[in-house]
Design a protein around this motif. Structure first.
Motif, PDB file in Angstrom:
ATOM      1  N   THR A 119      43.312 -31.202  22.180  1.00  0.00           N
ATOM      2  CA  THR A 119      43.692 -32.439  22.857  1.00  0.00           C
ATOM      3  C   THR A 119      42.581 -33.484  22.781  1.00  0.00           C
ATOM      4  O   THR A 119      42.852 -34.664  22.524  1.00  0.00           O
ATOM      5  N   SER A 120      41.325 -33.046  22.975  1.00  0.00           N
ATOM      6  CA  SER A 120      40.266 -34.060  22.922  1.00  0.00           C
ATOM      7  C   SER A 120      40.076 -34.560  21.499  1.00  0.00           C
ATOM      8  O   SER A 120      39.769 -35.738  21.304  1.00  0.00           O
ATOM      9  N   VAL A 121      40.292 -33.688  20.506  1.00  0.00           N
ATOM     10  CA  VAL A 121      40.212 -34.150  19.118  1.00  0.00           C
ATOM     11  C   VAL A 121      41.294 -35.195  18.854  1.00  0.00           C
ATOM     12  O   VAL A 121      41.046 -36.226  18.222  1.00  0.00           O
ATOM     13  N   ALA A 122      42.497 -34.950  19.390  1.00  0.00           N
ATOM     14  CA  ALA A 122      43.574 -35.930  19.211  1.00  0.00           C
ATOM     15  C   ALA A 122      43.209 -37.254  19.860  1.00  0.00           C
ATOM     16  O   ALA A 122      43.464 -38.328  19.303  1.00  0.00           O
ATOM     17  N   LYS A 123      42.573 -37.186  21.047  1.00  0.00           N
ATOM     18  CA  LYS A 123      42.166 -38.424  21.715  1.00  0.00           C
ATOM     19  C   LYS A 123      41.127 -39.166  20.883  1.00  0.00           C
ATOM     20  O   LYS A 123      41.184 -40.391  20.742  1.00  0.00           O
ATOM     21  N   ILE A 124      40.163 -38.391  20.310  1.00  0.00           N
ATOM     22  CA  ILE A 124      39.119 -39.020  19.490  1.00  0.00           C
ATOM     23  C   ILE A 124      39.741 -39.701  18.275  1.00  0.00           C
ATOM     24  O   ILE A 124      39.448 -40.860  17.974  1.00  0.00           O
ATOM     25  N   LEU A 125      40.660 -38.989  17.600  1.00  0.00           N
ATOM     26  CA  LEU A 125      41.291 -39.567  16.410  1.00  0.00           C
ATOM     27  C   LEU A 125      42.104 -40.799  16.778  1.00  0.00           C
ATOM     28  O   LEU A 125      42.125 -41.789  16.042  1.00  0.00           O
TER      29      LEU A 125
END
Lengths: 228, 224
Positions: free
Chosen positions: A180-186
């Motif tokens: 989820t945090s990777v998706a937010k970063i992207l």
């Protein structure tokens, strides 16, 4: 919709794919470690709650209190409490430890319930029979009760583990690099939200769906002959 | 270890937190009612609907059951505006909670429908019940009794899930705990107090649901 299709090759370039794959692994490891530790803790709690083994009522109540408390706190609040409790204790621990501890706390509560249900599903005469054979409480549990209880314990525990895999998404709040945090970063890098969150939704679906299928398979496979 | 617990700094905000608990409860009730309606429609379609509708409903249910609520709300809140659907945070959370709860309650109610046996309706017919009467006096009481415990359990789960709303800036219990945390910086105190609020909230809700179930549906069982 066409804009997403145009964006696809740009989104799944080499670095983003590696980033997402690592996050996928991170989520898996986090869930696995958390659930594993939690299951062991739940086992100890369930043993403490078994009247036949632990005859001290105070300890039984403490175990019940533990289960009831951690079952009734939302994951996000639990995460914050664990996060600041580690800070309070002065330990300089990684975010992975904080997230895994929170998952383990949740897992300990539900697996204690599941294991207790499994132990109680075995007819009490079995305990008496084991006692007649001069077995102590723990020996009876290991040699007589548990072999009959696994089929009741394993499938619901796996179903609950799926719930915890889903809860790991909340661990993005303290900044562990799971999906989820990777998706937010992207998303903050400028990729469209539909693509970022849509792709991790699919990745979560792959994990959870296969775990659920496995749980259903185990339920059939482990069913005792009399229930078949 | 140079942090001393000071609950005194948080006590002025206890009523503020209680207000947050009230908002969380409202959110849970609304999400539960919408989710129940969605679940009822989905369960009826999966059991009695035509095949294409059944496949569509099944894929919605299976997809929602196997993905995290947080990411679903992220999708609703951040991705839908690209397609012209702008929602404020409260509505996005509410829709996410309701869609999620709908999928779970569809599964629960489907199991409820399955628990009715043909013999019951035949027995009612033998006694001279009309169709409406047999539904009113035989099917509905039975379904309610079967569905009540898992549905009340689902309500407790939704109540706890409302804490996710804090991530989107809704000022319910957890959101207000975030606010107090940024005013006082007594983090551990604030969050452990809000944890106690959640425990009390769910125990009160469980007790009420248990009492209602006990006296209206004659369901045996215990709160814990």
């Amino acid at each position: 919709m066409p804009s997403i299709l145009e964006e696809l090759p740009r989104f799944f370039n080499y670095y983003n794919s590696i980033f997402l794959a690592k996050a996928f692994l991170y989520t898996l490891v986090l869930s696995f470690v958390g659930c594993g530790v939690g299951f062991l803790a739940g086992f100890v709690l369930a043993i403490l709650r078994t009247r036949r083994i632990n005859r001290w009522a105070g300890l039984r109540w403490l175990a019940t209190l533990w289960v009831e408390v951690w079952r009734r706190i939302p994951f996000l609040v639990k995460l914050m409490v664990v996060f600041f409790a580690f800070q309070f204790a002065g330990g300089n621990v990684s975010m992975f430890t904080v997230a895994a501890t929170t998952i383990a706390l949740s897992a300990s509560a539900f697996s204690a319930e599941n294991i207790r249900a499994g132990i109680e599903s075995v007819h009490p005469n079995q305990w008496d029979a084991a006692e007649t054979m001069n077995m102590g409480g723990l020996t009876a549990l290991r040699r007589v009760i548990l072999p009959q209880a696994w089929s009741v314990i394993i499938p619901p525990s796996m179903t609950y583990s799926v719930g915890l895999v889903k809860s790991t998404s909340i661990a993005s709040q303290i900044g562990v690099l799971e999906m989820t945090s990777v998706a937010k970063i992207l998303n903050q890098k400028g990729f469209s939200a539909a693509l970022c969150f849509g792709s991790i939704l699919l990745m979560y679906f792959v994990i959870c769906y296969s775990l659920n299928r496995l749980a259903a398979y185990m339920e059939v496979r482990l069913a005792l002959p009399r229930n078949r | 270890m140079n942090y001393t617990l000071q609950f005194g700094q948080v006590t002025p905000y206890l009523w503020y937190l209680a207000g947050g608990a009230w908002i969380a409860l409202q959110l849970a009730v609304v999400a539960f009612i919408i989710g129940w309606a969605i679940g009822l429609v989905c369960a009826s379609i999966t059991e009695y609907g035509p095949k294409p509708a059944r496949i569509a409903v099944r894929s919605y249910v299976v997809f929602v059951l196997n993905t995290p609520l947080l990411v679903q709300i992220f999708f609703i809140y951040f991705a839908l505006p690209d397609y012209g659907i702008l929602l404020d945070s409260y509505d996005a959370v509410l829709i996410g909670l309701a869609l999620n709860a709908g999928a779970y309650m569809s599964e629960i109610q489907r199991a409820g429908f399955r628990s009715i046996r043909r013999e019951e309706i035949e027995a009612a017919e033998t006694l001279g019940f009309t169709r409406v009467q047999s539904i009113r006096y035989v099917v509905v009481p039975h379904i309610l009794k079967v569905l009540y415990p898992p549905l009340s359990n689902q309500f407790i789960i939704i109540t706890m899930s409302t804490s996710i709303a804090a991530i989107f800036g809704v000022e319910e219990l957890t959101g207000r705990a975030y606010n107090i945390n940024s005013i006082t910086f007594r983090s551990l105190e604030v969050f452990s107090i809000s944890a106690v609020y959640y425990i009390v909230l769910t125990i009160v809700a469980s007790t009420i649901l248990y009492t209602v179930g006990r006296y209206f549906f004659r369901i045996k069982g215990s709160v814990f």
